[in-house]
Design a protein around this motif. Structure first.
Motif, PDB file in Angstrom:
ATOM      1  N   PHE A   1       2.936 -12.258  34.190  1.00  0.00           N
ATOM      2  CA  PHE A   1       3.069 -13.544  34.581  1.00  0.00           C
ATOM      3  C   PHE A   1       1.424 -13.910  34.698  1.00  0.00           C
ATOM      4  O   PHE A   1       0.819 -13.947  35.742  1.00  0.00           O
ATOM      5  N   ASP A   2       0.890 -13.936  33.309  1.00  0.00           N
ATOM      6  CA  ASP A   2      -0.621 -14.208  33.274  1.00  0.00           C
ATOM      7  C   ASP A   2      -0.960 -15.713  33.895  1.00  0.00           C
ATOM      8  O   ASP A   2      -2.185 -15.527  34.184  1.00  0.00           O
ATOM      9  N   HIS A   3      -0.166 -16.481  33.771  1.00  0.00           N
ATOM     10  CA  HIS A   3      -0.453 -17.687  34.492  1.00  0.00           C
ATOM     11  C   HIS A   3       0.991 -18.369  34.991  1.00  0.00           C
ATOM     12  O   HIS A   3       1.917 -17.895  34.503  1.00  0.00           O
ATOM     13  N   PRO A   4       1.139 -19.396  35.552  1.00  0.00           N
ATOM     14  CA  PRO A   4       2.365 -20.009  36.275  1.00  0.00           C
ATOM     15  C   PRO A   4       3.198 -20.576  35.224  1.00  0.00           C
ATOM     16  O   PRO A   4       2.666 -21.159  34.245  1.00  0.00           O
ATOM     17  N   VAL A   5       4.418 -20.238  35.128  1.00  0.00           N
ATOM     18  CA  VAL A   5       5.273 -20.756  34.179  1.00  0.00           C
ATOM     19  C   VAL A   5       6.756 -21.216  35.024  1.00  0.00           C
ATOM     20  O   VAL A   5       6.788 -20.702  36.102  1.00  0.00           O
ATOM     21  N   ASP A   6       7.541 -22.089  34.458  1.00  0.00           N
ATOM     22  CA  ASP A   6       8.747 -22.440  35.097  1.00  0.00           C
ATOM     23  C   ASP A   6       9.934 -21.697  34.741  1.00  0.00           C
ATOM     24  O   ASP A   6      10.846 -22.249  35.170  1.00  0.00           O
ATOM     25  N   HIS A   7       9.964 -20.843  34.073  1.00  0.00           N
ATOM     26  CA  HIS A   7      10.993 -19.939  33.835  1.00  0.00           C
ATOM     27  C   HIS A   7      10.451 -18.460  33.633  1.00  0.00           C
ATOM     28  O   HIS A   7       9.510 -18.254  33.186  1.00  0.00           O
ATOM     29  N   ALA A   8      11.304 -17.542  33.485  1.00  0.00           N
ATOM     30  CA  ALA A   8      11.114 -16.181  33.026  1.00  0.00           C
ATOM     31  C   ALA A   8      10.680 -16.195  31.367  1.00  0.00           C
ATOM     32  O   ALA A   8      11.355 -16.507  30.753  1.00  0.00           O
ATOM     33  N   PRO A   9       9.376 -15.517  31.278  1.00  0.00           N
ATOM     34  CA  PRO A   9       8.839 -15.445  29.864  1.00  0.00           C
ATOM     35  C   PRO A   9       9.457 -14.368  29.030  1.00  0.00           C
ATOM     36  O   PRO A   9      10.239 -13.651  29.576  1.00  0.00           O
ATOM     37  N   GLY A  10       9.547 -14.741  27.797  1.00  0.00           N
ATOM     38  CA  GLY A  10      10.184 -14.137  26.703  1.00  0.00           C
ATOM     39  C   GLY A  10       9.639 -12.538  26.886  1.00  0.00           C
ATOM     40  O   GLY A  10      10.722 -11.744  26.554  1.00  0.00           O
ATOM     41  N   MET A  11       8.515 -12.221  27.137  1.00  0.00           N
ATOM     42  CA  MET A  11       8.004 -10.843  27.045  1.00  0.00           C
ATOM     43  C   MET A  11       8.677 -10.093  28.173  1.00  0.00           C
ATOM     44  O   MET A  11       8.739  -8.897  28.046  1.00  0.00           O
ATOM     45  N   LEU A  12       9.023 -10.871  29.216  1.00  0.00           N
ATOM     46  CA  LEU A  12       9.574  -9.962  30.357  1.00  0.00           C
ATOM     47  C   LEU A  12      10.938  -9.591  29.892  1.00  0.00           C
ATOM     48  O   LEU A  12      11.614  -8.511  30.297  1.00  0.00           O
ATOM     49  N   LEU A  13      11.933 -10.496  29.309  1.00  0.00           N
ATOM     50  CA  LEU A  13      13.021 -10.144  28.865  1.00  0.00           C
ATOM     51  C   LEU A  13      12.819  -9.152  27.756  1.00  0.00           C
ATOM     52  O   LEU A  13      13.744  -8.175  27.784  1.00  0.00           O
ATOM     53  N   LEU A  14      11.750  -8.927  26.834  1.00  0.00           N
ATOM     54  CA  LEU A  14      11.804  -7.792  25.909  1.00  0.00           C
ATOM     55  C   LEU A  14      11.575  -6.625  26.730  1.00  0.00           C
ATOM     56  O   LEU A  14      12.044  -5.662  26.394  1.00  0.00           O
ATOM     57  N   GLU A  15      10.750  -6.593  27.808  1.00  0.00           N
ATOM     58  CA  GLU A  15      10.443  -5.367  28.672  1.00  0.00           C
ATOM     59  C   GLU A  15      11.656  -4.740  29.583  1.00  0.00           C
ATOM     60  O   GLU A  15      11.970  -3.845  29.302  1.00  0.00           O
ATOM     61  N   ALA A  16      12.660  -6.113  29.720  1.00  0.00           N
ATOM     62  CA  ALA A  16      13.882  -5.648  30.431  1.00  0.00           C
ATOM     63  C   ALA A  16      14.880  -5.111  29.537  1.00  0.00           C
ATOM     64  O   ALA A  16      15.504  -3.970  29.847  1.00  0.00           O
TER      65      ALA A  16
END
Length: 323
Positions: free
Chosen positions: A231-246
């Motif tokens: 979360f390098d900056h505020p976003v309104d949903h889970a970023p794609g790279m978080l899902l790839l890491e999951a």
């Protein structure tokens, strides 16, 4: 005598000044990053109609995408390609800043021998071809991009992705009231305690994106909006790279006694993952066989939210020998 004079003048003349070729990172705004240190792209140039060359550099060690067993993290490749999408959208296709980009699918296959970490940062070249371009009111609306990635002339990976581009007005309608950052971030569920870092190949609890859940091969996604990389900056949903890491961590958790290297991923994004309700991650090895002809394993990872599939990935892994 005149020859000697010329020699004397030449020997005392100042040496010519050589101008070095300078390397720099592209502006962070072009890759949708807040931290300059997280920008991996160093330049781009057009090569023809809808064809480009992009250059990148990976650090010898990264705070989150760790160099382990002497190999760079394959997810550095995914983040490098993710950064290429906004770079070319803005710089090559005149997409206005403020436009939202959204992945439809992403797949890659890489050569693990080209991941070896050396005494200097890794220099990459990405050959990018855009196709199936769709426009809305003259602006880029969706595009497919294919990548051939090399490192010092050695093939590193191939990849393909498709993503959509949404103007602020279109994105507001698409998100149906969920694009207000203040309201969305106020409703973020607190991340639950993580699973053991060793289970998912991590060293630090704060880098674990899975939490325990009822049942085997099932976890809850940890959405820690304070994480400085995911979360390098505020976003309104889970970023794609978080899902790839999951997906990577769930695959590792199936076999925690060996270090797995994700040499390939085939990913589909179906819905945005919201912050105000739990997201569940499940993982199953491909049936009926675990191995392909090269000894690689395939695992199907699925993310569920409010009883709907929001993300799926087939992760192909190799075992990494300890050094």
């Amino acid at each position: 005598m005149s020859h000697t004079t010329r020699q004397s003048v030449a020997s005392t003349a100042p040496a010519p000044v050589l101008t070095p070729t300078l390397t720099y990172a592209v502006p962070r705004e072009y890759v949708h990053r807040a931290a300059i240190a997280e920008v991996f792209l160093t330049g781009w140039r057009p090569m023809g109609a809808d064809s480009f060359t992009v250059t990148a550099q990976w650090p010898r060690q990264h705070s989150f995408y760790l160099t382990q067993e002497g190999l760079h993290d394959p997810l550095l490749l995914s983040e490098t390609i993710r950064q290429t999408l906004p770079l070319l959208s803005h710089a090559a296709y005149d997409v206005p800043f403020g436009t939202r980009l959204s992945w439809d699918f992403f797949r890659y296959t890489l050569n693990p021998s080209a991941l070896a970490a050396q005494f200097v940062p890794a220099e990459l070249e990405l050959t990018v071809t855009a196709s199936d371009i769709r426009r809305r009111s003259g602006q880029l609306a969706a595009v497919t991009m294919n990548f051939d990635v090399s490192r010092d002339g050695v093939p590193l990976a191939t990849a393909e992705t498709r993503f959509g581009c949404y103007s602020p007005a279109v994105y507001q309608r698409l998100r149906a009231g969920r694009a207000d950052l203040d309201k969305v971030l106020a409703g973020v569920l607190a991340p639950p305690p993580p699973v053991s870092p060793a289970l998912v190949g991590r060293d630090r609890p704060q880098d674990v994106v899975l939490a325990p859940a009822d049942g085997d091969r099932r976890w809850r996604l940890r959405t820690d909006t304070a994480h400085p990389v995911l979360f390098d900056h505020p976003v309104d949903h889970a970023p794609g790279m978080l899902l790839l890491e999951a997906a990577r961590q769930a695959t590792q958790a199936l076999d925690p006694h060996r270090r797995v290297l994700p040499v390939g991923m085939d990913i589909a994004f179906f819905r945005y993952v919201e912050f105000d309700s739990p997201c569940w991650i499940t993982a199953e090895p491909d049936q009926p066989e675990w191995h392909d002809q090269h000894g690689r394993r395939r695992t199907k990872v699925t993310a569920w939210q409010e009883e709907q599939v929001v993300f799926s990935a087939t992760v192909t892994t190799e075992t990494v020998a300890a050094r």
